[in-house]
Design an enzyme around this catalytic site. Structure first.
Site, PDB file in Angstrom:
ATOM      1  N   ASP A  33      17.724   3.315 104.628  1.00 53.22           N
ATOM      2  CA  ASP A  33      17.706   1.929 105.126  1.00 53.22           C
ATOM      3  C   ASP A  33      16.404   1.283 104.654  1.00 53.22           C
ATOM      4  OD1 ASP A  33      19.524   0.551 107.597  1.00 53.22           O
ATOM      5  OD2 ASP A  33      17.611  -0.437 107.171  1.00 53.22           O
ATOM      6  N   ARG A  88      34.647 -12.696 107.678  1.00 54.17           N
ATOM      7  CA  ARG A  88      34.016 -11.699 106.796  1.00 54.17           C
ATOM      8  C   ARG A  88      33.506 -12.387 105.532  1.00 54.17           C
ATOM      9  NH1 ARG A  88      38.697  -9.188 108.913  1.00 54.17           N
ATOM     10  NH2 ARG A  88      38.248  -7.286 110.086  1.00 54.17           N
ATOM     11  N   ASP A 148      42.353  -0.624 109.425  1.00 52.18           N
ATOM     12  CA  ASP A 148      43.386  -1.573 109.847  1.00 52.18           C
ATOM     13  C   ASP A 148      44.646  -0.837 110.304  1.00 52.18           C
ATOM     14  OD1 ASP A 148      41.686  -3.703 109.217  1.00 52.18           O
ATOM     15  OD2 ASP A 148      42.371  -3.771 107.148  1.00 52.18           O
ATOM     16  N   ARG A 151      44.106   0.732 113.729  1.00 49.33           N
ATOM     17  CA  ARG A 151      44.244  -0.251 114.814  1.00 49.33           C
ATOM     18  C   ARG A 151      45.725  -0.470 115.132  1.00 49.33           C
ATOM     19  NH1 ARG A 151      39.345  -3.947 112.460  1.00 49.33           N
ATOM     20  NH2 ARG A 151      37.751  -2.996 113.785  1.00 49.33           N
ATOM     21  N   HIS A 175      41.114  -6.895 103.083  1.00 49.04           N
ATOM     22  CA  HIS A 175      40.600  -6.678 104.443  1.00 49.04           C
ATOM     23  C   HIS A 175      40.136  -8.029 104.963  1.00 49.04           C
ATOM     24  CE1 HIS A 175      38.911  -4.635 107.817  1.00 49.04           C
ATOM     25  NE2 HIS A 175      37.670  -4.911 107.510  1.00 49.04           N
TER      26      HIS A 175
HETATM   27  N1  LIG Z   1      35.150  -2.327 105.724  1.00 45.68           N
HETATM   28  C1  LIG Z   1      35.280  -2.390 107.035  1.00 45.68           C
HETATM   29  O1  LIG Z   1      36.358  -2.194 107.557  1.00 45.68           O
HETATM   30  C2  LIG Z   1      34.076  -2.666 107.893  1.00 45.68           C
HETATM   31  C3  LIG Z   1      34.075  -2.350 109.257  1.00 45.68           C
HETATM   32  C4  LIG Z   1      32.921  -2.570 110.011  1.00 45.68           C
HETATM   33  C5  LIG Z   1      31.799  -3.127 109.409  1.00 45.68           C
HETATM   34  N2  LIG Z   1      31.839  -3.463 108.088  1.00 45.68           N
HETATM   35  C6  LIG Z   1      30.682  -4.044 107.408  1.00 45.68           C
HETATM   36  O2  LIG Z   1      29.696  -3.021 107.235  1.00 45.68           O
HETATM   37  C7  LIG Z   1      28.408  -3.620 107.161  1.00 45.68           C
HETATM   38  C8  LIG Z   1      27.459  -2.905 108.134  1.00 45.68           C
HETATM   39  O3  LIG Z   1      27.847  -3.151 109.475  1.00 45.68           O
HETATM   40  P1  LIG Z   1      26.964  -2.605 110.681  1.00 45.68           P
HETATM   41  O4  LIG Z   1      27.678  -2.943 111.913  1.00 45.68           O
HETATM   42  O5  LIG Z   1      26.542  -1.205 110.412  1.00 45.68           O
HETATM   43  O6  LIG Z   1      25.666  -3.554 110.530  1.00 45.68           O
HETATM   44  P2  LIG Z   1      24.175  -3.221 111.033  1.00 45.68           P
HETATM   45  O7  LIG Z   1      23.420  -4.513 110.997  1.00 45.68           O
HETATM   46  O8  LIG Z   1      24.210  -2.440 112.290  1.00 45.68           O
HETATM   47  O9  LIG Z   1      23.607  -2.266 109.885  1.00 45.68           O
HETATM   48  C9  LIG Z   1      23.383  -2.696 108.569  1.00 45.68           C
HETATM   49  C10 LIG Z   1      22.150  -1.986 108.059  1.00 45.68           C
HETATM   50  O10 LIG Z   1      21.976  -2.298 106.685  1.00 45.68           O
HETATM   51  C11 LIG Z   1      20.573  -2.309 106.443  1.00 45.68           C
HETATM   52  N3  LIG Z   1      20.251  -2.979 105.183  1.00 45.68           N
HETATM   53  C12 LIG Z   1      20.189  -4.299 104.928  1.00 45.68           C
HETATM   54  N4  LIG Z   1      19.822  -4.507 103.649  1.00 45.68           N
HETATM   55  C13 LIG Z   1      19.643  -3.293 103.093  1.00 45.68           C
HETATM   56  C14 LIG Z   1      19.253  -2.847 101.795  1.00 45.68           C
HETATM   57  N5  LIG Z   1      18.987  -3.713 100.813  1.00 45.68           N
HETATM   58  N6  LIG Z   1      19.164  -1.518 101.586  1.00 45.68           N
HETATM   59  C15 LIG Z   1      19.422  -0.622 102.570  1.00 45.68           C
HETATM   60  N7  LIG Z   1      19.796  -0.991 103.813  1.00 45.68           N
HETATM   61  C16 LIG Z   1      19.902  -2.306 104.065  1.00 45.68           C
HETATM   62  C17 LIG Z   1      20.023  -3.025 107.669  1.00 45.68           C
HETATM   63  O11 LIG Z   1      18.627  -2.803 107.815  1.00 45.68           O
HETATM   64  C18 LIG Z   1      20.846  -2.421 108.790  1.00 45.68           C
HETATM   65  O12 LIG Z   1      20.210  -1.293 109.386  1.00 45.68           O
HETATM   66  C19 LIG Z   1      28.609  -5.108 107.439  1.00 45.68           C
HETATM   67  O13 LIG Z   1      28.685  -5.830 106.234  1.00 45.68           O
HETATM   68  C20 LIG Z   1      29.950  -5.143 108.157  1.00 45.68           C
HETATM   69  O14 LIG Z   1      30.602  -6.382 108.041  1.00 45.68           O
HETATM   70  C21 LIG Z   1      32.946  -3.236 107.337  1.00 45.68           C
END
Ligand SMILES: NC(=O)c1ccc[n+]([C@@H]2O[C@H](COP(=O)([O-])OP(=O)(O)OC[C@H]3O[C@@H](n4cnc5c(N)ncnc54)[C@H](O)[C@@H]3O)[C@@H](O)[C@H]2O)c1
Length: 308
Positions: A33, A88, A148, A151, A175
């Site tokens: 991170d 999204r 999806d 769910r 998605h």
């Molecule tokens: N595909 C899916 O079905 C699905 C489901 C849930 C969440 N998501 C997506 O996943 C992503 C993460 O969600 P989350 O709930 O964990 O968010 P979160 O904010 O809890 O975690 C994201 C992390 O990414 C880190 N980050 C930001 N920029 C970075 C970089 N350049 N390098 C390394 N780390 C970096 C942040 O510091 C943070 O800790 C979001 O974009 C969310 O929309 C997708």
């Protein structure tokens, strides 16, 4: 030799994915991170759970991609999640910048890895990773369809009061709001659900599946779902490491399949040791194909904005 998995982004989805992966003893996990201390702290905490869980998974948190070197799979969850009222797609530009930074570092240290993309907007972020990594399409996979479908399966099991294990379901397409749940291909112990649930109720379940992410965002207010999304990641990692040849709905780069060329959309794929080993083409009705095309068109629109 133990497998090595790097999870980039140690927020809700990333850290919980590390939890599932370590608990299932799928390999050693590196959490990355940009926030100083967060991956180290969460990594150490998780490591200390292993003696209790009787799992020999080693977990390490870091800011330095050198620690991720030689990973077999890299899961990218870095990015900003949705807040209430956001779609999204609203995350496009900010997460594109993050994805570009992350993919450059990942490819430098793990040129042979399989990429699992989670960051949203999912299909456009998978396309970004595919284009920037220059990896073959077999090694860039988007996670969305499993979530999806899960769910949808959970809602069907609740409605019929049956085991979730009995319910299979397919949700294809992008998605987002244009995802395509396919009740025709969804079954309970082999029986099509269209024979078990009346149309009106089924339509409601389909709509709740489409809105499944937003329903959780509305409750949480400051973030989006993470238990089920990260469990879906673990299922993909397991299918690859154990070479299970499991058919799962994932976002894949289509080159003519389903009449779509040059973009990521959710389709059934066979996941095994080489990543996507086959894209399974199923017959769609004209209405389902139209919904699928609409979904692909909206992914293409997003990709055009960020030029990938
Ligand atoms: N595909 C899916 O079905 C699905 C489901 C849930 C969440 N998501 C997506 O996943 C992503 C993460 O969600 P989350 O709930 O964990 O968010 P979160 O904010 O809890 O975690 C994201 C992390 O990414 C880190 N980050 C930001 N920029 C970075 C970089 N350049 N390098 C390394 N780390 C970096 C942040 O510091 C943070 O800790 C979001 O974009 C969310 O929309 C997708």
């Amino acid at each position: 030799m133990r497998n090595k998995i790097t999870v980039v982004g140690s927020g809700n989805v990333g850290a919980t994915a590390a939890h599932w992966l370590a608990a299932k003893e799928l390999g050693d996990v590196v959490l990355i991170d940009i926030i100083e201390g967060v991956p180290q702290g969460k990594g150490l905490d998780l490591l200390q759970a292993m003696p209790i869980e009787k799992r020999d998974s080693f977990i390490k948190g870091s800011q330095d991609y050198a620690d991720s070197a030689g990973s077999d799979i890299v899961v990218i969850t870095a990015g900003v999640p949705r807040k209430p009222g956001m779609s999204r797609d609203d995350l496009l530009n900010i997460n594109y910048k993050i994805m570009s930074d992350v993919v450059g570092n990942v490819v430098k240290y793990s040129p042979n890895c399989i990429l699992i993309i989670v960051s949203n907007p999912l299909d456009a972020m998978a396309q970004t990773a595919f284009k920037l990594s220059k990896f073959p399409r077999e090694r860039v996979i988007g996670m969305a369809g499993i979530l999806d479908s899960a769910r949808f399966r959970a809602f069907v099991a609740m409605e019929l009061k049956v085991s979730v294990e009995n319910v299979t379901a397919f949700v294809l397409g992008g998605h987002g709001d244009t995802m395509v749940p396919l009740p025709r291909y969804s079954t309970v112990a082999g029986i099509p659900i269209t024979e078990l649930i009346e149309k009106e109720k089924l339509d409601k379940i389909v709509q709740r599946t489409r809105d499944g992410g937003a329903e959780i965002v509305k409750y949480l207010k400051t973030g989006s779902a993470y238990y089920a999304p990260s469990a879906a990641v673990a299922e993909m990692v397991e299918a690859i490491f154990r070479d299970k040849k499991k058919i799962l709905p994932c976002a894949a780069y289509l080159q003519g399949e389903y009449g779509v060329n040059g973009c990521f959309v959710g389709v059934p794929v066979k996941l095994g040791a080489r990543g996507i080993e086959q894209i399974i083409e199923i017959k769609l009705t004209p209405e389902e194909q139209a919904a699928f095309n609409k979904s692909a068109a909206s992914v293409k629109e997003l990709c055009a904005v960020i030029n990938v």
